[in-house]
Design an enzyme around this catalytic site. Sequence first.
Site: not given
Length: 400
Positions: A39, A200, A357, A380
């Site tokens: 990063r 999910k 992710g 996210g």
Amino acid sequence: MNKYNKKTIEDIEVGGKRVLVRCDFNVPLKDGVITSDKRIVEALPTIKYLMGKGAKVILCSHMGKPKGTVNMKYTLAPVAEKLTELLGKKVELCKDICGEDAKAKAAAMKDGDVILLENTRFDPREEKCDPEFSKELASLADIFVNDAFGAAHRAHASTAGVADYIPAVCGYLIQKEIGVMGKALADPTRPFVAILGGAKVADKLNVIDNLLGKVDTLIIGGGMAFTFLAAKGYGVGKSLLDETKIDYCRDMMDKAEKKGVKLLLPVDTAVAAGFPDPIDAPIDVKYVDSDKIPADMEGLDIGPKSAEMFGDAVKNAKTVVWNGPMGVFENPTLAKGTIAVAKALAESDAVTIVGGGDSAAACEQLGFADKITHISTGGGASLEFLEGKDLPGISCLMDK
Ligand code: AMP
């Protein structure tokens, strides 16, 4: 108007100005040592551009979750050290965020200097996007640059609030995120294929809904596929199933049909007696058709026929967006579907976008990262982007 058409650091005069740059320096640490400086390295092009133009560069970031208190476990000191090493120039860490020390250091800067403010989340007002705190941060600088895509879905003082007080533009990282992903969503080269996976279905309801209005083909794999298979009336054995979302999945299948979107579900599945424990333990699997999952078995990956079918869809695409693994990829036996999809993207000539992710990590571990057009730096944030939501850290920036 294209909501992603934002001014960048190249659209504003920065020479001699104090420029506050919000970075995502939330790097992994072990015993105070940075275990991946990715990063920080990714933030360098923006920082170097500003230094080269003679700006006074004031960097800021959050790290971890100190929850509004000063907790030196989350100090940015290791980041300051790493920046000093990578830039070959001393980057001083301020003792505070916008208190006496930061003000004094900012006032003493010469053109081309770089300083780093302490962890913005040491102040409880950061996550509340408190206007006073935003104003104090803004008072350190003449211009705000947001380059922290990973935090752009948060309306915090240092990601969005400061933009109420000084002119705000994006850095190169956010410019690339909104350039590639924004184009794919607003004006994709077709055929446009999206691949969704992960555990999910409930986490991705809005993504599915939004993408169905944009793509030509939507592929669903991973644990979330079983609720769709159940909606088709198939038995899914002990596989992950969200009974409360079966009707939703049925509605989505209807929506796909009405819109002429091809919705592809796994046609075969890797099944085992149960979830591996530990997750990477050796496991016996067999491959069955997805409408014949035995009642006492659990589906843990897509099978080879599905992998081939999904790969073919990718081959014919001109734009591909992928978010979420096809199976329990942490286990080598159950990683085959995810690897097949990563490989299909790597071999494709299409614009390929991987949304943060697990899928980003899979591409990197497999060595495919440089064959993907764009790997998003925010998990996210990229999901919210795919949901079509406005990200506060982007909508606060000046339009071109
Ligand atoms: P997410 O955080 O929603 O992107 O989901 C990632 C997780 O989904 C990974 O840890 C995978 O192990 C898990 N996963 C993927 N497929 C399955 C499956 N068929 N059954 C259970 N977990 C799965």
